[in-house]
Scaffold this motif. Sequence first.
Motif, PDB file in Angstrom:
ATOM      1  N   GLY B 202     -12.483  37.977  31.512  1.00 43.86           N
ATOM      2  CA  GLY B 202     -11.718  37.106  30.641  1.00 43.86           C
ATOM      3  C   GLY B 202     -10.389  37.686  30.033  1.00 43.86           C
ATOM      4  O   GLY B 202     -10.190  39.081  30.746  1.00 43.86           O
ATOM      5  N   ARG B 203      -9.471  37.459  29.583  1.00 43.13           N
ATOM      6  CA  ARG B 203      -8.244  37.809  29.290  1.00 43.13           C
ATOM      7  C   ARG B 203      -8.289  38.966  28.223  1.00 43.13           C
ATOM      8  O   ARG B 203      -9.014  38.941  27.293  1.00 43.13           O
ATOM      9  N   GLY B 204      -8.000  40.277  28.876  1.00 45.53           N
ATOM     10  CA  GLY B 204      -8.591  41.385  28.087  1.00 45.53           C
ATOM     11  C   GLY B 204      -9.832  41.691  27.829  1.00 45.53           C
ATOM     12  O   GLY B 204     -10.288  42.668  26.730  1.00 45.53           O
ATOM     13  N   ARG B 205     -10.724  41.338  28.771  1.00 43.80           N
ATOM     14  CA  ARG B 205     -12.247  41.504  28.292  1.00 43.80           C
ATOM     15  C   ARG B 205     -12.931  41.726  29.716  1.00 43.80           C
ATOM     16  O   ARG B 205     -12.575  40.682  30.712  1.00 43.80           O
ATOM     17  N   VAL B 206     -13.806  42.522  29.740  1.00 42.99           N
ATOM     18  CA  VAL B 206     -14.815  42.482  30.845  1.00 42.99           C
ATOM     19  C   VAL B 206     -16.199  42.694  30.523  1.00 42.99           C
ATOM     20  O   VAL B 206     -16.652  43.505  29.582  1.00 42.99           O
ATOM     21  N   GLU B 207     -17.093  41.813  30.910  1.00 43.85           N
ATOM     22  CA  GLU B 207     -18.454  41.746  30.317  1.00 43.85           C
ATOM     23  C   GLU B 207     -19.353  42.101  31.425  1.00 43.85           C
ATOM     24  O   GLU B 207     -19.435  41.667  32.490  1.00 43.85           O
ATOM     25  N   LEU B 208     -20.185  43.048  31.239  1.00 42.79           N
ATOM     26  CA  LEU B 208     -21.096  43.650  32.320  1.00 42.79           C
ATOM     27  C   LEU B 208     -22.197  42.701  32.342  1.00 42.79           C
ATOM     28  O   LEU B 208     -23.041  42.568  31.232  1.00 42.79           O
ATOM     29  N   ARG B 209     -22.469  41.914  33.507  1.00 38.18           N
ATOM     30  CA  ARG B 209     -23.596  41.266  33.592  1.00 38.18           C
ATOM     31  C   ARG B 209     -24.795  41.596  34.147  1.00 38.18           C
ATOM     32  O   ARG B 209     -26.011  41.242  34.064  1.00 38.18           O
ATOM     33  N   ASN B 210     -24.550  42.540  35.112  1.00 36.00           N
ATOM     34  CA  ASN B 210     -25.545  43.170  35.936  1.00 36.00           C
ATOM     35  C   ASN B 210     -25.304  44.752  36.320  1.00 36.00           C
ATOM     36  O   ASN B 210     -24.599  44.913  37.003  1.00 36.00           O
ATOM     37  N   ALA B 211     -26.005  45.543  35.252  1.00 35.27           N
ATOM     38  CA  ALA B 211     -25.660  46.942  35.286  1.00 35.27           C
ATOM     39  C   ALA B 211     -26.279  47.855  36.667  1.00 35.27           C
ATOM     40  O   ALA B 211     -25.637  48.587  37.235  1.00 35.27           O
ATOM     41  N   ALA B 212     -27.278  47.210  37.058  1.00 35.11           N
ATOM     42  CA  ALA B 212     -27.764  47.756  38.098  1.00 35.11           C
ATOM     43  C   ALA B 212     -26.947  48.148  39.330  1.00 35.11           C
ATOM     44  O   ALA B 212     -27.010  49.361  39.977  1.00 35.11           O
ATOM     45  N   PRO B 213     -26.582  47.122  39.944  1.00 35.88           N
ATOM     46  CA  PRO B 213     -25.568  47.418  41.133  1.00 35.88           C
ATOM     47  C   PRO B 213     -24.533  48.007  40.938  1.00 35.88           C
ATOM     48  O   PRO B 213     -24.031  48.783  41.601  1.00 35.88           O
ATOM     49  N   LEU B 214     -23.893  48.011  39.597  1.00 36.71           N
ATOM     50  CA  LEU B 214     -22.729  48.867  39.333  1.00 36.71           C
ATOM     51  C   LEU B 214     -23.005  50.191  39.150  1.00 36.71           C
ATOM     52  O   LEU B 214     -22.382  51.011  39.633  1.00 36.71           O
ATOM     53  N   ARG B 215     -24.444  50.706  38.773  1.00 33.98           N
ATOM     54  CA  ARG B 215     -24.700  51.851  38.771  1.00 33.98           C
ATOM     55  C   ARG B 215     -24.853  52.323  40.340  1.00 33.98           C
ATOM     56  O   ARG B 215     -24.493  53.581  40.613  1.00 33.98           O
ATOM     57  N   ALA B 216     -25.400  51.490  40.965  1.00 36.87           N
ATOM     58  CA  ALA B 216     -25.606  51.843  42.388  1.00 36.87           C
ATOM     59  C   ALA B 216     -24.274  52.369  43.204  1.00 36.87           C
ATOM     60  O   ALA B 216     -23.935  53.107  43.724  1.00 36.87           O
ATOM     61  N   ALA B 217     -23.466  51.358  42.845  1.00 40.96           N
ATOM     62  CA  ALA B 217     -22.033  51.381  43.258  1.00 40.96           C
ATOM     63  C   ALA B 217     -21.220  52.567  42.741  1.00 40.96           C
ATOM     64  O   ALA B 217     -20.448  53.403  43.456  1.00 40.96           O
ATOM     65  N   ALA B 218     -21.460  53.211  41.677  1.00 40.10           N
ATOM     66  CA  ALA B 218     -20.867  54.032  40.974  1.00 40.10           C
ATOM     67  C   ALA B 218     -21.468  55.369  41.533  1.00 40.10           C
ATOM     68  O   ALA B 218     -20.831  56.668  41.448  1.00 40.10           O
ATOM     69  N   GLY B 219     -22.884  55.331  42.361  1.00 40.19           N
ATOM     70  CA  GLY B 219     -23.309  56.770  42.715  1.00 40.19           C
ATOM     71  C   GLY B 219     -22.579  57.354  43.944  1.00 40.19           C
ATOM     72  O   GLY B 219     -22.240  58.533  44.067  1.00 40.19           O
ATOM     73  N   HIS B 220     -21.926  56.340  44.758  1.00 40.38           N
ATOM     74  CA  HIS B 220     -21.536  56.822  45.928  1.00 40.38           C
ATOM     75  C   HIS B 220     -19.948  56.404  46.289  1.00 40.38           C
ATOM     76  O   HIS B 220     -19.325  56.282  45.380  1.00 40.38           O
TER      77      HIS B 220
END
Lengths: 220, 220
Positions: B202-220
């Motif tokens: 949203g405008r000025g807003r980010v809502e995390l809906r599914n943290a698991a794949p984010l964590r995976a993407a953060a890994g590499h």
Amino acid sequence: MSNLDWLKQFPALATMPEGERAPLAGGAMAMNAPAGTTVYAPGEPCNAFILVIDGAVRVYQLDADGNEIVLYRLGPGSICILTTLALLASDAYSAFAVTETPVHAMALPAATFNDLMARSAQFRSFVFGAQAARMADLMAVIQNVAFASIESRLAARLLTLAGGGGELSITHQQLAAEIGSAREVVSRQLKAFERRGWVSLGRGRVELRNAAPLRAAAGH
Amino acid sequence: MSNLDWLKQFPALATMPEGERAPLAGGAMAMNAPAGTTVYAPGEPCNAFILVIDGAVRVYQLDADGNEIVLYRLGPGSICILTTLALLASDAYSAFAVTETPVHAMALPAATFNDLMARSAQFRSFVFGAQAARMADLMAVIQNVAFASIESRLAARLLTLAGGGGELSITHQQLAAEIGSAREVVSRQLKAFERRGWVSLGRGRVELRNAAPLRAAAGH
DNA sequence: AAGCGGTCTGTGACGAAGTCACCGCCGAAT
DNA sequence: ATTCGGCGGTGACTTCGTCACAGACCGCTT
């Protein structure tokens, strides 16, 4: 007892009062290491404070994929912050420190170092000064990798590595590690410099032919 | 005389012997700053050692072209290394430190700080521990900007900023400054995350809906 | 002198990321 | 209601990093 003549080279320490220098005289150990000696590596225990008297130490990071980037170098009068902090805070870093030339250094055991830190305001300010300088180095590296062009980073690095002289014995791969880039990118950029007559190239060799435009390119 | 109850929050300092704590009791000054207060800026004189009791301080670099990158954050129990080093080594940094929330802090005048450094091994090791942690932060930033993909840097930053909660009030421009990238790049990457159902925007807003794949993407 | 293995350099193709120009949209202030 | 500034979206282009591979150079052996 160690010979403390080397102290005269370092104004910050040489003017320390007699009494404060006592632990230094008692605990300092001379070290001589050939080029290529590892001074710090992640996971290695480290139990001494190290002051470089002569020579150069390269501190760099290396990640799992083999990517390498040089953080800074230590010359005469510098202390190895990495080992100092690891010594004091028992923190592990992902960095390596390796001698590039034969290095002459003084090592202080942890107890001696702590004693000096307790006794001497001058010694403390010497150590903090070194901290501050390394911190500034790292921040400069961040600025460069985050926002500067390859052209300017490479030009700047060539100039500092040459340090007045016009000849460098270094491979493209090593230059890439200096600025945290890829070998191919460095090769292409060097070719561009050569076409412009700024450098001439050979196997494992870069000769600066015209420093002025390099300095200009390094600026922005 | 200052109230030293806040000291209890910091084990490293709270266990200091009575005598060593004396300068602290005599010289500490309470500070309360609203969000947006500048703690350190290049060129500003700085004459106190600052310890954060409550709130958050963001430390970032800003270059001539307006490029911005966050270096690290200070939370409760952290000291501002930038001011400390500037205080001790009178070195100028190109970084800024600004409060992000209302901040409650203690300030020690230079004289008091020096007194403590001289008296207390515990205080020294507290200060060095902080140095070491900041150094490690900077080295992590270098690894990221030099070698990590935007996808992983953005994913990692979203997770740490959310810190458990699922909602962030932040603009794409601010996120770009967090990771040292450009607004357009962040916008596109966020869109990609949204298409995959990992976040909603949203405008000025980010809502995390599914943290698991984010964590995976953060890994590499 | 010829061959050989390892290192160093050159190159094309491609994808990822940064830059530039410009757009529409929202929301707060007037 | 209108205006205006900050925010987000998008296409075109450039720069940089990655991959695959080829050729050149060096020191060493045979």
